[in-house]
Design a protein around this motif. Structure first.
Motif, PDB file in Angstrom:
ATOM      1  N   ASN A 104       0.800  -1.172   0.131  1.00 30.24           N
ATOM      2  CA  ASN A 104      -0.040  -0.116  -0.092  1.00 30.24           C
ATOM      3  C   ASN A 104       0.732   1.425  -0.074  1.00 30.24           C
ATOM      4  OD1 ASN A 104      -1.934   1.998   0.514  1.00 30.24           O
ATOM      5  ND2 ASN A 104      -2.296   1.263   2.665  1.00 30.24           N
ATOM      6  N   LYS A 113      -0.046   4.043  -0.166  1.00 29.76           N
ATOM      7  CA  LYS A 113      -0.516   5.386   0.456  1.00 29.76           C
ATOM      8  C   LYS A 113      -0.503   6.435  -0.510  1.00 29.76           C
ATOM      9  CE  LYS A 113      -0.267   3.332   4.858  1.00 29.76           C
ATOM     10  NZ  LYS A 113      -0.103   3.190   6.458  1.00 29.76           N
ATOM     11  N   HIS A 168      -9.755   0.861   5.066  1.00 24.43           N
ATOM     12  CA  HIS A 168      -8.318   1.293   5.820  1.00 24.43           C
ATOM     13  C   HIS A 168      -8.461   2.132   7.172  1.00 24.43           C
ATOM     14  CE1 HIS A 168      -4.310   2.419   6.425  1.00 24.43           C
ATOM     15  NE2 HIS A 168      -3.890   1.121   5.803  1.00 24.43           N
ATOM     16  N   GLU A 221      -4.953  -5.132  10.701  1.00 23.76           N
ATOM     17  CA  GLU A 221      -3.910  -3.885  10.845  1.00 23.76           C
ATOM     18  C   GLU A 221      -4.235  -3.459  12.259  1.00 23.76           C
ATOM     19  OE1 GLU A 221      -2.068  -2.600   6.906  1.00 23.76           O
ATOM     20  OE2 GLU A 221      -3.846  -1.432   7.359  1.00 23.76           O
ATOM     21  N   ILE A 267       0.580   0.657  12.859  1.00 21.38           N
ATOM     22  CA  ILE A 267       0.858   1.230  11.717  1.00 21.38           C
ATOM     23  C   ILE A 267       1.808   2.572  11.550  1.00 21.38           C
ATOM     24  CG2 ILE A 267      -0.447   2.411   9.688  1.00 21.38           C
ATOM     25  CD1 ILE A 267      -2.804   0.475  10.218  1.00 21.38           C
ATOM     26  N   GLY A 268       3.054   2.548  10.985  1.00 22.92           N
ATOM     27  CA  GLY A 268       3.645   3.444  10.642  1.00 22.92           C
ATOM     28  C   GLY A 268       4.608   3.717  12.023  1.00 22.92           C
ATOM     29  N   SER A 313       3.894  -1.888  10.318  1.00 23.68           N
ATOM     30  CA  SER A 313       5.227  -2.068  10.284  1.00 23.68           C
ATOM     31  C   SER A 313       5.989  -3.341  10.046  1.00 23.68           C
ATOM     32  CB  SER A 313       5.579  -1.930  11.887  1.00 23.68           C
ATOM     33  OG  SER A 313       5.355  -0.500  12.057  1.00 23.68           O
ATOM     34  N   LEU A 321       0.009  -6.701   4.483  1.00 23.93           N
ATOM     35  CA  LEU A 321      -0.282  -5.499   3.992  1.00 23.93           C
ATOM     36  C   LEU A 321       0.717  -4.570   4.347  1.00 23.93           C
ATOM     37  CD1 LEU A 321      -2.115  -3.686   2.143  1.00 23.93           C
ATOM     38  CD2 LEU A 321      -3.808  -3.606   4.197  1.00 23.93           C
ATOM     39  N   GLY A 377       2.915  -1.088   4.145  1.00 25.77           N
ATOM     40  CA  GLY A 377       3.146   0.460   3.851  1.00 25.77           C
ATOM     41  C   GLY A 377       4.201   0.780   3.593  1.00 25.77           C
ATOM     42  N   GLY A 378       5.229   1.576   4.567  1.00 21.22           N
ATOM     43  CA  GLY A 378       6.261   2.112   4.318  1.00 21.22           C
ATOM     44  C   GLY A 378       7.518   1.505   3.705  1.00 21.22           C
TER      45      GLY A 378
END
Ligand SMILES: O=C(CO)COP(=O)(O)O
Length: 264
Positions: free
Chosen positions: A11, A13, A103, A175, A180-181, A221, A240, A242-243
């Motif tokens: 993702n 974002k 999300h 999630e 997250i993040g 993460s 899933l 992100g970063g």
């Protein structure tokens, strides 16, 4: 027993414009090609911003890439006076396979309710897209040890009037918002506890065959250094990301979790 193909979903974002998207996707594809990645063993998908999707489609088609792609959100409506919204039918025309629905950032910053998320699940399915339904608790809920109950209520609300046949194609992403993040990852045991609870509840709502077919991802993460220990859990079918998905070499390593003995 149903064989569930692991899915690594990146993702992006609100990152990477359409030029950067092409570059990143090309690098990801080359890295996976060099590693002789077997896409039938681990599926790889990216979730770019809407404005990148046409460029992503062009590249995927031209280079016959096996990487699939999805949208980060979609409208609950098919067409009409909904300024700024994106129709699921338009996404289907762009070769989109998946759509993230619910999300936590949509729930938090856009006040998306369980009822709206349920409508979006239906609108995705109607257009032939596979919803990736995102669920998970915030830190206060976890501290109150109400995380399982909270997440299962989100799940049930989102699945209202969805048939067993549809649920078998669905992907559910657990999630936990606090992971997250933040660099804070849930432990593999946390990921397993919730993935199993989700699968058991799907079995109660539908049947054993449906529970065995639905794919459950963990998100929060995820990195190449922790993915293998999370993927070792029996009810976790992918991540899933992100970063870490913005770096094509790192995301390729995540997709290649079986080849790299990382984090074990
Ligand atoms: O929200 C996420 C993916 O949808 C997780 O993001 P991070 O991997 O950056 O924590």
């Amino acid at each position: 027993m149903t064989q569930r193909t692991p899915l690594m979903a990146g993702n992006w974002k609100m990152n990477l414009d359409h030029h950067q998207a092409t570059h990143t996707l090309q690098k990801l594809a080359w890295t996976l090609k060099d590693a002789k990645h077997d896409y039938s063993a681990v599926e790889v998908a990216v979730f770019p911003p809407f404005t990148d999707l046409r460029s992503v489609q062009t590249l995927v088609d031209a280079d016959k890439l096996q990487i699939t792609y999805g949208a980060q959100d979609l409208s609950a409506h098919e067409s009409g006076a909904y300024t700024g919204e994106i129709s699921p039918a338009f996404l289907a025309k762009l070769g989109v396979t998946y759509a993230l629905v619910g999300h936590s950032e949509r729930r938090e910053y856009h006040a998306e309710s369980d009822a709206l998320i349920n409508k979006k699940v239906h609108s995705a399915l109607k257009a032939g897209l596979v919803p990736i339904l995102c669920v998970g608790e915030d830190l206060d809920t976890r501290r109150a040890a109400a995380h399982v109950q909270h997440t299962l209520l989100q799940l049930e609300a989102a699945l209202a009037d969805v048939t067993a046949e549809q649920v078998r194609t669905l992907v559910i992403a657990y999630e936990p918002v606090w992971a997250i993040g933040t660099g804070e990852t849930a432990t593999p045991e946390d990921a397993q506890e919730m993935s199993e609870a989700i699968r058991v509840r799907v079995g109660e709502l539908y049947d054993a065959e449906t529970a065995a077919a639905v794919r459950v991802l963990y998100g929060g993460s995820v990195k190449s250094s922790n993915v293998a220990s999370i993927m070792a859990k029996p009810d976790v079918d992918g991540a899933l990301v992100g970063g870490a998905s913005l770096d094509p070499e790192e995301f390729a390593k995540i997709a290649r979790f079986q080849a790299h003995e990382v984090g074990l």
